[in-house]
Design a protein around this motif. Structure first.
Motif, short mmCIF file in Angstrom:
data_model
loop_
_atom_site.label_atom_id
_atom_site.label_comp_id
_atom_site.label_asym_id
_atom_site.label_seq_id
_atom_site.Cartn_x
_atom_site.Cartn_y
_atom_site.Cartn_z
N HIS A 18 0.87 -1.18 0.00
CA HIS A 18 0.00 0.00 0.00
C HIS A 18 0.91 1.23 0.00
N HIS A 19 0.61 2.21 -0.87
CA HIS A 19 1.40 3.44 -0.91
C HIS A 19 0.91 4.38 0.19
N ARG A 20 1.84 4.82 1.05
CA ARG A 20 1.51 5.67 2.20
C ARG A 20 0.83 6.98 1.80
N ASN A 23 -2.26 6.34 -1.46
CA ASN A 23 -3.39 5.49 -1.08
C ASN A 23 -3.82 4.49 -2.16
N TYR A 24 -2.85 3.83 -2.78
CA TYR A 24 -3.19 2.76 -3.71
C TYR A 24 -2.52 1.47 -3.26
N ARG A 25 -3.10 0.36 -3.72
CA ARG A 25 -2.52 -0.96 -3.50
C ARG A 25 -1.78 -1.37 -4.76
N ASP A 63 -2.92 -1.66 -8.46
CA ASP A 63 -4.19 -2.38 -8.45
C ASP A 63 -5.29 -1.57 -9.14
N LEU A 76 6.17 2.89 1.18
CA LEU A 76 5.38 1.65 1.12
C LEU A 76 5.09 1.07 2.50
N ASP A 79 0.50 -4.62 2.77
CA ASP A 79 -0.95 -4.57 2.69
C ASP A 79 -1.53 -5.95 2.92
N VAL A 85 -4.67 -8.47 -6.45
CA VAL A 85 -4.47 -7.26 -7.22
C VAL A 85 -4.95 -7.51 -8.65
#
Length: 109
Positions: A18-20, A23-25, A63, A76, A79, A85
């Motif tokens: 998950h990107h801090r 906000n994507y996976r 994702d 990162l 997650d 994904v």
């Protein structure tokens, strides 16, 4: 034999992250021990978190998005891997999802 300055990646190929900030996976499909892009790309794209070029950088399939990201380790987080994904290039890099991580395709150099 390892040296004191050898870089150790905290995340592995096939791991769901998950990107801090954004906000994507996504799923990691390659890792660079240090930044491998151009100075021009770095100046244009790196403003978030002020990452170092000397930390590991990850190639990520985002994702539910057809894009690929190049992300510094500090941005990162691990997650929940129970949700797979979705990405159009997933089969190019992985043979499947085992409920924990993606199984990398074996490649011969």
């Amino acid at each position: 034999m390892t040296t004191m300055d050898e870089k150790i990646a905290s995340f592995g190929i096939g791991q769901v992250i998950h990107h801090r900030e954004f906000n994507y996976r996504g799923v990691i499909f390659d890792v660079d021990a240090v930044f491998q892009g151009t100075e021009e790309w770095f100046q244009k794209n790196v403003g978030v978190g002020n990452p170092s070029k000397e930390e590991p950088w990850y190639h990520v399939l985002i994702d539910q998005d057809g894009r690929v990201a190049y992300v510094a380790e500090r941005n990162l987080l691990a997650d929940d891997p129970t949700e797979p994904v979705e990405h159009p290039l997933l089969e190019n890099f992985f043979t499947g999802f085992n409920g924990d991580h993606y199984q990398a395709r074996q490649t011969l150099n």
